[in-house]
Design a protein around this motif. Structure first.
Motif, PDB file in Angstrom:
ATOM      1  N   ARG A   1     -32.374  -0.888  -8.923  1.00 31.61           N
ATOM      2  CA  ARG A   1     -31.129  -0.246  -9.346  1.00 31.61           C
ATOM      3  C   ARG A   1     -31.281   0.227 -10.797  1.00 31.61           C
ATOM      4  N   ILE A   2     -30.897   1.479 -11.037  1.00 32.52           N
ATOM      5  CA  ILE A   2     -30.953   2.051 -12.387  1.00 32.52           C
ATOM      6  C   ILE A   2     -29.581   2.622 -12.733  1.00 32.52           C
ATOM      7  N   PHE A   3     -29.055   2.236 -13.892  1.00 37.55           N
ATOM      8  CA  PHE A   3     -27.823   2.838 -14.405  1.00 37.55           C
ATOM      9  C   PHE A   3     -28.165   3.668 -15.638  1.00 37.55           C
ATOM     10  N   SER A   4     -27.647   4.912 -15.658  1.00 38.73           N
ATOM     11  CA  SER A   4     -27.991   5.837 -16.740  1.00 38.73           C
ATOM     12  C   SER A   4     -26.752   6.529 -17.287  1.00 38.73           C
ATOM     13  N   LEU A   5     -26.805   6.863 -18.558  1.00 37.36           N
ATOM     14  CA  LEU A   5     -25.894   7.833 -19.161  1.00 37.36           C
ATOM     15  C   LEU A   5     -26.659   9.153 -19.213  1.00 37.36           C
ATOM     16  N   SER A   6     -26.164  10.155 -18.498  1.00 42.49           N
ATOM     17  CA  SER A   6     -26.908  11.400 -18.324  1.00 42.49           C
ATOM     18  C   SER A   6     -26.208  12.545 -19.035  1.00 42.49           C
ATOM     19  N   VAL A   7     -27.017  13.407 -19.663  1.00 39.45           N
ATOM     20  CA  VAL A   7     -26.493  14.584 -20.369  1.00 39.45           C
ATOM     21  C   VAL A   7     -27.054  15.835 -19.684  1.00 39.45           C
ATOM     22  N   PRO A   8     -26.226  16.550 -18.899  1.00 36.83           N
ATOM     23  CA  PRO A   8     -26.701  17.770 -18.230  1.00 36.83           C
ATOM     24  C   PRO A   8     -26.556  18.992 -19.135  1.00 36.83           C
TER      25      PRO A   8
ATOM     26  N   PRO B   1     -31.927  21.208 -17.156  1.00 41.07           N
ATOM     27  CA  PRO B   1     -32.396  19.830 -17.300  1.00 41.07           C
ATOM     28  C   PRO B   1     -31.238  18.844 -17.427  1.00 41.07           C
ATOM     29  N   VAL B   2     -31.492  17.623 -16.974  1.00 40.66           N
ATOM     30  CA  VAL B   2     -30.551  16.510 -17.147  1.00 40.66           C
ATOM     31  C   VAL B   2     -31.323  15.383 -17.833  1.00 40.66           C
ATOM     32  N   VAL B   3     -30.888  15.011 -19.027  1.00 38.62           N
ATOM     33  CA  VAL B   3     -31.546  13.952 -19.796  1.00 38.62           C
ATOM     34  C   VAL B   3     -30.862  12.623 -19.465  1.00 38.62           C
ATOM     35  N   ASN B   4     -31.651  11.661 -18.968  1.00 39.07           N
ATOM     36  CA  ASN B   4     -31.126  10.352 -18.561  1.00 39.07           C
ATOM     37  C   ASN B   4     -31.503   9.282 -19.574  1.00 39.07           C
TER      38      ASN B   4
END
Length: 272
Positions: A166-173, A192-195
């Protein structure tokens, strides 16, 4: 159309930018057809010979207003929701993941900007993203006594097995959107989406002799930052998305210098 208008006090005309105010005119005439509107003002207090005339091109004016309204609708904040599945690629030899047991959910806000008279939209946002990568039934992934992540199998008598990362991310698209069609209901987005992968876990569940057991393992060595390439094909309020990362989910080597199992994240699903 003939119109008589009597207002207020003084007998002067005041001009402010594109607005002209007439106080106490004698007669105002407004003539309108399909393409033009003409306004005539004749006479005022103290000056019977006063005359003012203005013409407005209705087609151009209306077209500009409609275009501006459409563009304004594309500027501002939007709420995004994605529901999908994970199908990791470049997995270790002899090991794989169960696609329809692996899930992804993300939601968040995005700010959209559309330049004037353009059908392109640029956007940036912040999403919360939950991904899990499940292995097939009776297989497992975990850490051994030396804190090395690896694949294995549950015991012969184990049942109701479930094992996943399981991975939890804050993503910036960062997305570029091209709209299609006269009504702009269809579009394609790419970017791009930066995780920022702030948390990683390995969860294992199984039943043995009617006893249910669940374990959660921290410090699995996920990469702190990964980048996905995302594409979205949307029509109306619903779309399809696909995200692929050319970077492995886990670091190349663990804290002990031992190589971690490498695989790349590929997710796809519905986008709202």
């Amino acid at each position: 159309m003939m119109m008589g208008l009597t207002v207020c006090t003084s007998a002067s005309a005041t001009e402010m930018n594109d607005t002209v105010v007439f106080n106490n005119p004698k007669k105002v005439t407004v003539m309108t057809n399909d393409s033009m509107q003409k306004v005539k003002v004749s006479g005022k207090d103290g000056d019977e010979k006063f005359y003012y005339e203005s013409k407005v091109d209705i087609k151009k004016s209306t077209s500009k207003m409609i275009k501006k309204s459409v563009i304004d609708d594309e500027n501002g904040w939007v709420l995004d929701l994605g529901l999908g599945w994970a199908a990791p690629t470049k997995t270790p030899d002899g090991h794989g993941f169960a696609v329809f047991k692996s899930k992804e959910v993300f939601f968040g806000l995005r700010y959209c900007y559309a330049p004037d008279k353009a059908s392109q939209v640029y956007s940036v946002g912040l999403w919360c993203d939950w991904r899990d990568y499940a292995v097939p039934t009776n297989n497992m992934i975990g850490k051994n006594v030396d804190d090395i992540v690896g694949f294995g199998v549950f015991g012969e008598n184990a049942s109701k097995t479930d094992s996943r990362i399981r991975i939890f991310s804050l993503s910036v698209p960062f997305l570029f959107t091209q709209k299609f069609g006269k009504k702009n209901k269809s579009s394609f987005s790419l970017g791009p989406v930066v995780n920022f992968n702030v948390r990683g876990r390995i969860n294992n569940e199984w039943t043995y002799d009617d006893v249910e057991t669940e374990t959660s393992t921290k410090k699995i060595g996920q990469r702190p930052v990964t980048v996905d390439i995302m594409g979205i094909l949307k029509s109306g309020g619903i779309g399809l998305y696909c995200k692929y990362s050319p970077m492995s989910v886990l670091k190349n080597k663990s804290e002990n210098g031992v190589e971690n199992p490498q695989f790349h994240s590929l997710t796809f699903g519905l986008f709202f």
